[in-house]
Design an enzyme around this catalytic site. Structure first.
Site, PDB file in Angstrom:
ATOM      1  N   PRO A  59      25.353  49.878  30.539  1.00  0.00           N
ATOM      2  CG  PRO A  59      25.131  51.125  28.585  1.00  0.00           C
ATOM      3  CD  PRO A  59      24.837  49.783  29.161  1.00  0.00           C
ATOM      4  CB  THR A  60      23.107  51.489  34.851  1.00  0.00           C
ATOM      5  OG1 THR A  60      21.901  51.729  35.579  1.00  0.00           O
ATOM      6  CG2 THR A  60      24.272  51.412  35.837  1.00  0.00           C
ATOM      7  CG  ASP A 164      19.462  50.378  32.885  1.00  0.00           C
ATOM      8  OD1 ASP A 164      18.751  50.741  31.931  1.00  0.00           O
ATOM      9  OD2 ASP A 164      19.895  51.178  33.754  1.00  0.00           O
ATOM     10  CG  ASP A 165      15.598  50.446  29.334  1.00  0.00           C
ATOM     11  OD1 ASP A 165      16.549  49.882  28.764  1.00  0.00           O
ATOM     12  OD2 ASP A 165      15.002  51.426  28.850  1.00  0.00           O
ATOM     13  CD  GLU A 254      21.798  50.138  17.438  1.00  0.00           C
ATOM     14  OE1 GLU A 254      21.956  51.101  16.647  1.00  0.00           O
ATOM     15  OE2 GLU A 254      21.047  50.193  18.431  1.00  0.00           O
TER      16      GLU A 254
HETATM   17  N1  UDP Z   1      22.022  55.480  29.921  1.00  0.00           N
HETATM   18  C1  UDP Z   1      23.097  56.071  30.561  1.00  0.00           C
HETATM   19  N2  UDP Z   1      23.098  57.437  30.705  1.00  0.00           N
HETATM   20  C2  UDP Z   1      22.080  58.240  30.257  1.00  0.00           C
HETATM   21  C3  UDP Z   1      20.989  57.621  29.609  1.00  0.00           C
HETATM   22  C4  UDP Z   1      20.992  56.236  29.439  1.00  0.00           C
HETATM   23  O1  UDP Z   1      24.013  55.383  30.989  1.00  0.00           O
HETATM   24  O2  UDP Z   1      22.133  59.461  30.420  1.00  0.00           O
HETATM   25  C5  UDP Z   1      21.994  54.010  29.765  1.00  0.00           C
HETATM   26  C6  UDP Z   1      20.658  53.354  30.181  1.00  0.00           C
HETATM   27  O3  UDP Z   1      20.672  53.027  31.565  1.00  0.00           O
HETATM   28  C7  UDP Z   1      20.576  52.130  29.274  1.00  0.00           C
HETATM   29  C8  UDP Z   1      21.329  52.593  28.014  1.00  0.00           C
HETATM   30  O4  UDP Z   1      22.139  53.708  28.391  1.00  0.00           O
HETATM   31  O5  UDP Z   1      21.239  51.004  29.842  1.00  0.00           O
HETATM   32  C9  UDP Z   1      20.363  53.007  26.903  1.00  0.00           C
HETATM   33  O6  UDP Z   1      19.529  54.048  27.380  1.00  0.00           O
HETATM   34  P1  UDP Z   1      17.939  54.028  27.225  1.00  0.00           P
HETATM   35  O7  UDP Z   1      17.406  52.723  27.690  1.00  0.00           O
HETATM   36  O8  UDP Z   1      17.374  55.247  27.876  1.00  0.00           O
HETATM   37  O9  UDP Z   1      17.824  54.146  25.634  1.00  0.00           O
HETATM   38  P2  UDP Z   1      16.716  53.648  24.626  1.00  0.00           P
HETATM   39  O10 UDP Z   1      15.836  52.658  25.293  1.00  0.00           O
HETATM   40  O11 UDP Z   1      15.996  54.884  24.258  1.00  0.00           O
HETATM   41  O12 UDP Z   1      17.495  53.073  23.498  1.00  0.00           O
HETATM   42 MN    MN Z   2      16.071  51.374  26.848  1.00  0.00          MN
END
Ligand code: UDP
Ligand code: MN
Length: 308
Positions: A59-60, A164-165, A254
């Site tokens: 998701p991104t 994605d991060d 999860e």
């Molecule tokens: N994401 C998204 N829409 C949003 C926020 C996040 O599609 O409004 C995606 C984000 O790019 C990532 C995944 O959902 O691939 C998880 O988000 P994030 O990394 O912010 O979450 P965390 O690291 O807090 O679990």
């Molecule tokens: Mn993240």
């Protein structure tokens, strides 16, 4: 007609020339797949068509560092021929940014670009921290429904939820390839849940998960991060009710998906009996763009005509 006579010495020379050419061709072939043993093994299995495809679901959403994050990930895909990337944008349309990125990485044939916008009511965050709405739910579910109607069910394949991060080692994907039909593979994740590493705890011979070391909400049925597991695709086909949900508390996504698919004792431990860390739950710092904002007030942009 005069006979062409070949002397034994000429035959020898010809054989030597042939062998030298063969060695050069072989070396050139090797040059394209240099690297550690596990990558060589992946390339060999790919040649033999015995590797399960790994469907990575990402998701991104747009923010200034999006292209940087996706570029990092795209390099994994370039190294790993058995990955198929399902990028699901949290937006009303698919974007040229993602399309260009896939094209420049040469991944058009090994990727699927989808989009679905998270409804605004689910973006409201921060009132009750226990009920912060989960991210990526809608996007992961769309990818699952795409997979359920597109994969060849007779071929073994694997699903991995790849935010994605995070930071991923190529070695992780060699491990994911070992996941058997009907099973969910698990491994440690670095820098998550307030710990250096969250990991499954195994029995003495390292074959079964007996618990988890999670410090944050250890009472969850599966107290692990989204990056800590991957799932044999046949489980999704056999369990069509397995989807992500907005109705669960923070940290329970999860567990929500896994409870439909497996039990703790069925988990397949990977990554050197869960002793190796091959993925890290990194988070990119929020970009500071104060000077850019100042420029914009004069109707100027540092990135005019450029995609950053
Ligand atoms: N994401 C998204 N829409 C949003 C926020 C996040 O599609 O409004 C995606 C984000 O790019 C990532 C995944 O959902 O691939 C998880 O988000 P994030 O990394 O912010 O979450 P965390 O690291 O807090 O679990
Ligand atoms: Mn993240």
């Amino acid at each position: 007609m005069s006979e062409v006579r070949i002397r034994p010495r000429q035959v020898l020379v010809l054989i030597i020339v042939f062998l030298v050419v063969l060695m050069m061709v072989h070396r050139n072939g090797k040059r394209t797949c240099q690297g550690p043993d596990y990558l060589q093994a992946i390339y060999a299995q790919q040649q033999a068509d015995t590797l399960p495809t790994i469907y990575a679901i990402t998701p991104t959403y747009y923010r200034p560092a999006q292209k940087a994050e996706l570029t990092r990930l795209s390099h994994l895909f370039m190294l790993l021929p058995h990955l198929h990337w399902i990028i699901v944008e949290d937006s009303n349309t698919t974007t040229p940014l993602v399309k260009n990125l896939l094209q420049r990485a040469g991944l058009e044939k090994r990727s699927t670009q989808l989009n679905i916008k998270t409804p605004p009511e689910f973006k409201l965050q921060g009132k009750d921290p226990n009920w912060i709405k989960p991210r990526g739910v809608e996007q992961r579910n769309l990818a699952l429904s795409w997979l359920r109607s597109h994969v060849d069910v007779d071929r073994h394949s694997i699903v991995f939820f790849m935010d994605d991060d995070n930071s991923y080692s190529t070695e992780l994907f060699a491990e994911i390839s070992k996941i058997q039909r009907g099973r969910v593979g698990v491994w440690p994740v670095g820098l998550v849940g307030g710990l250096m590493v969250e990991k499954p705890i195994l029995n003495e011979d390292g074959t079964q998960v007996t618990g988890f070391n999670a410090a944050w909400r250890p009472e969850r049925p599966f107290p692990i991060d989204m990056a800590a597991f991957a799932i044999s695709m046949d489980l999704f086909i056999r369990n069509p009710q397995a989807i992500f949900s907005y109705e669960v508390q923070r940290g329970y996504q999860e567990s929500e998906i896994l409870r439909h698919l497996t039990t703790r004792d069925q988990l397949q431990p990977l990554a050197n009996a869960c002793r190796d860390v091959l993925v890290w739950h990194t988070r990119t710092e929020k970009t500071k763009l104060t000077a850019e904002v100042a420029l914009q007030k004069q109707n100027k942009h540092s990135d005019a005509g450029m995609e950053v």
